[in-house]
Design an enzyme around this catalytic site. Sequence first.
Site, PDB file in Angstrom:
ATOM      1  N   THR A 169      -9.374   2.406   2.679  1.00 17.25           N
ATOM      2  CA  THR A 169      -8.373   2.691   3.532  1.00 17.25           C
ATOM      3  C   THR A 169      -9.215   2.783   4.880  1.00 17.25           C
ATOM      4  O   THR A 169      -9.211   4.257   4.810  1.00 17.25           O
ATOM      5  CB  THR A 169      -7.345   2.581   2.926  1.00 17.25           C
ATOM      6  OG1 THR A 169      -6.997   2.286   1.747  1.00 17.25           O
ATOM      7  CG2 THR A 169      -5.933   2.923   4.105  1.00 17.25           C
ATOM      8  N   ARG A 197      -1.080  -7.991  -5.538  1.00 19.07           N
ATOM      9  CA  ARG A 197      -0.453  -6.833  -5.249  1.00 19.07           C
ATOM     10  C   ARG A 197      -1.136  -6.101  -3.794  1.00 19.07           C
ATOM     11  O   ARG A 197      -1.816  -6.578  -3.200  1.00 19.07           O
ATOM     12  CB  ARG A 197      -1.910  -6.119  -6.226  1.00 19.07           C
ATOM     13  CG  ARG A 197      -2.106  -4.936  -6.197  1.00 19.07           C
ATOM     14  CD  ARG A 197      -2.908  -3.723  -4.911  1.00 19.07           C
ATOM     15  NE  ARG A 197      -2.428  -2.355  -4.938  1.00 19.07           N
ATOM     16  CZ  ARG A 197      -2.881  -1.320  -4.163  1.00 19.07           C
ATOM     17  NH1 ARG A 197      -3.669  -1.938  -3.325  1.00 19.07           N
ATOM     18  NH2 ARG A 197      -2.902  -0.319  -4.488  1.00 19.07           N
ATOM     19  N   VAL A 198      -0.024  -5.399  -3.533  1.00 21.96           N
ATOM     20  CA  VAL A 198       0.480  -5.039  -2.198  1.00 21.96           C
ATOM     21  C   VAL A 198       0.416  -2.934  -2.322  1.00 21.96           C
ATOM     22  O   VAL A 198       1.079  -2.441  -3.545  1.00 21.96           O
ATOM     23  CB  VAL A 198       2.000  -5.334  -1.604  1.00 21.96           C
ATOM     24  CG1 VAL A 198       2.349  -4.637  -0.201  1.00 21.96           C
ATOM     25  CG2 VAL A 198       1.932  -6.675  -1.292  1.00 21.96           C
ATOM     26  N   ASP A 200       0.122   0.919  -0.242  1.00 22.22           N
ATOM     27  CA  ASP A 200       0.904   1.739   0.534  1.00 22.22           C
ATOM     28  C   ASP A 200       0.869   0.957   2.227  1.00 22.22           C
ATOM     29  O   ASP A 200       2.059   1.574   3.079  1.00 22.22           O
ATOM     30  CB  ASP A 200       0.862   3.532   0.226  1.00 22.22           C
ATOM     31  CG  ASP A 200      -0.521   3.383   0.576  1.00 22.22           C
ATOM     32  OD1 ASP A 200      -1.087   3.095  -0.055  1.00 22.22           O
ATOM     33  OD2 ASP A 200      -1.049   4.076   1.424  1.00 22.22           O
ATOM     34  N   GLY A 221      -5.224   6.509  -0.288  1.00 23.30           N
ATOM     35  CA  GLY A 221      -5.591   7.388  -1.879  1.00 23.30           C
ATOM     36  C   GLY A 221      -4.526   5.420  -2.317  1.00 23.30           C
ATOM     37  O   GLY A 221      -4.489   4.548  -2.042  1.00 23.30           O
TER      38      GLY A 221
END
Length: 301
Positions: A169, A197-198, A200, A221
């Site tokens: 990320t 899937r999502v 943060d 993370g």
Amino acid sequence: MISLIVHGGAWNIPADMVEAHRTGVAAALQAGWKVLAGGGSAVQAVESSIQVMEDDPTFDAGRGSFVNALGEIELDASIMNGTTMRCGAVASVQNIRNPITVARVIMEKSDLVLLTGIGAVRFAKEHQLPTCKNDDLLVGRELQRWKKLQTQKKFSPKDAFRGTVPSDTVGAVAMDANGIIVAGTSTGGTPNKHPGRVGDSPLFGCGTYADSAVGGVSCSGWGEGIIAVVLAKSVIDKMEMTGADGDAAASYGIQRLASKVDGLGGIVLLDKRGKPSIAYNTPRMARAYRTSDMNADVVEV
Ligand code: GLY
């Protein structure tokens, strides 16, 4: 005071990938810094920095992202203006090379906050933003990884943040000459993730948050854990409610992630004066920062 901090992910970056991460975050910082130093906005600086990392196949964002269980690339991104408190985000979006740009247009040109999947692509087309093919985002390294993962029985998103499986990320937080703080984050998520899937990154308060009166945060993370502890807003609240400085608040956030959900990750933040802080509990985190008080960029992996 102007200030910018960018990150290219917190994980166990192997020695042979350190240089690519260093080069990538350095280029992202320079792109955003050029905007701020030229009197541009924090929104533009964050978008420019993140675009550089979305275009760089080193990172799990835009081109070079992980592939989901169906062999497709689904991207998440968000941006938040801490002065207007306007937000824009996309989740599980396909066929978009720079999801941060779609997130910015949602924030600035609509009264929406979060668009998913085909609705986000439809919005991009309505606003004449470029789309692309899945294959334009797919790189050989990730195709090979995906093929290998099909032979493994079980692989949870949490596994991506242990060992040397990349989990990259990217994000940026900027403060412009008007004192406006903006935070943004972009990701391809986790390898072989369930379709839809999502994580943060597109969720405000979790992977991204900004409040110019307090500061701005971008996280990297294990997304499921970061969502559970509402990481970015917890860090902002720590500063706002207790008067903790940025270093203490970032450390608190990572301790909370570890103690509450056994999570791994990293945080970059700017406090309300533009002072950068970093905390992570992974072996490495790629990041770069600069403020108008400094004579040179700091680039660390
Ligand atoms: N932190 C990125 C993700 O879990 O999707």
